[in-house]
Design an enzyme around this catalytic site. Structure first.
Site, short mmCIF file in Angstrom:
data_model
loop_
_atom_site.label_atom_id
_atom_site.label_comp_id
_atom_site.label_asym_id
_atom_site.label_seq_id
_atom_site.Cartn_x
_atom_site.Cartn_y
_atom_site.Cartn_z
N ASN A 1 197.68 133.09 9.42
CA ASN A 1 196.91 132.37 8.41
C ASN A 1 196.84 130.88 8.65
O ASN A 1 196.42 130.12 7.76
CB ASN A 1 197.51 132.63 7.01
CG ASN A 1 197.51 134.10 6.65
OD1 ASN A 1 196.49 134.77 6.74
ND2 ASN A 1 198.67 134.61 6.25
N ASP B 1 192.52 147.60 8.44
CA ASP B 1 191.95 146.49 9.18
C ASP B 1 192.74 146.33 10.47
O ASP B 1 193.59 147.17 10.78
CB ASP B 1 191.97 145.20 8.35
CG ASP B 1 193.37 144.83 7.86
OD1 ASP B 1 194.34 144.94 8.65
OD2 ASP B 1 193.52 144.43 6.69
#
Length: 253
Positions: A94, A212
């Site tokens: 992130n 995902d």
């Protein structure tokens, strides 16, 4: 003198057995992985199965080195650890992006003392580089007498394109740099995981990513945890002496 030595050894053994491992990371490490009810889990939930000491998983989804710092989550660990404890730090998923559309997670570009200025949620913030956030945390933890392992981020599904492809992101190299600068242990978790995935094959690895290309199933999280343990065993880190599962597959990199 012999009695004193025995007492010292007993005290050392007691101190070692009282050690605790604390984990700092994002959703790939955290409980429930990509979120509650999604069928995913983070590898940190399975690390204790391979160790003789307890693990406290402080990882939380959606965090970067910057946001984990800003929210005081590193401070919580720093204020908790005592001499002999071990902290594993792993970020990267992130930490990218652009400060022009600041999401509160993006780090300043560069690898050293560079800083950037931003306003996030109405508050002015001086943003540091990815390595500097890790180094600051590592140095503060070391000042408490605890040990630190900086770990590189885990890979996204390397079979996503249909054939195996793995190349560590820029945050892998920066994690290694931060560990070197701070004088702490380093585990290239990304490479060890990629190697384990390649050996397992596309069918198995694709099943590890139900939603995902980032968040793993329970089985995938266990495989990623085992890959970290292999890296710990190969690297002779502060955690190595506490590993009970010495039969994890894979070779050293």
């Amino acid at each position: 003198m012999v009695a004193v030595n025995f007492l010292r050894l007993a005290a050392m053994s007691q101190a070692a057995s009282a050690a605790t491992v604390y984990l700092a990371g994002d959703s790939t490490m955290a409980k429930n992985g990509g979120g509650s009810g999604t069928g995913t889990d983070g590898w940190g939930q399975y690390l204790a199965d391979s160790l003789s000491i307890p693990v406290v998983n402080n990882a939380i989804g959606g965090r970067s080195a910057r946001s984990f710092t800003r929210e005081g989550r590193f401070d919580t660990i720093i204020n908790t650890v005592v001499s002999g404890d071990i902290v594993v730090i792993e970020f990267g998923h992130n930490d990218g992006g652009s400060l022009s559309t600041d999401n509160g997670r993006t780090d300043c570009g560069g690898t050293g003392d560079e800083t950037c200025q931003t306003v996030y949620n109405g508050v002015a913030e001086t943003v540091l580089t990815f390595p500097r956030y890790l180094e600051n945390a590592a140095n503060a933890i070391k000042s408490k007498g605890a040990s630190v392992i900086i770990s590189s981020q885990t890979p996204n599904n390397p079979f996503e394109s249909g054939t195996f492809v793995y190349s560590g992101s820029r945050f892998v190299g920066m994690a290694a740099l931060a560990a070197s600068n701070a004088g702490v242990d380093y585990v290239d978790h990304g490479q060890y995981t990629a190697n384990a995935f390649e050996a397992s094959g596309a069918t198995t690895v694709n099943s590890y990513f139900p939603n995902d290309h980032t968040h793993t199933s329970n089985a995938g999280a266990l495989a990623v945890a085992d890959a970290f343990v292999r890296g710990v065993l190969c690297g002779q880190t502060a955690l190595t002496e506490f590993v009970t599962n010495t039969n994890v597959a894979g070779s050293c990199v």
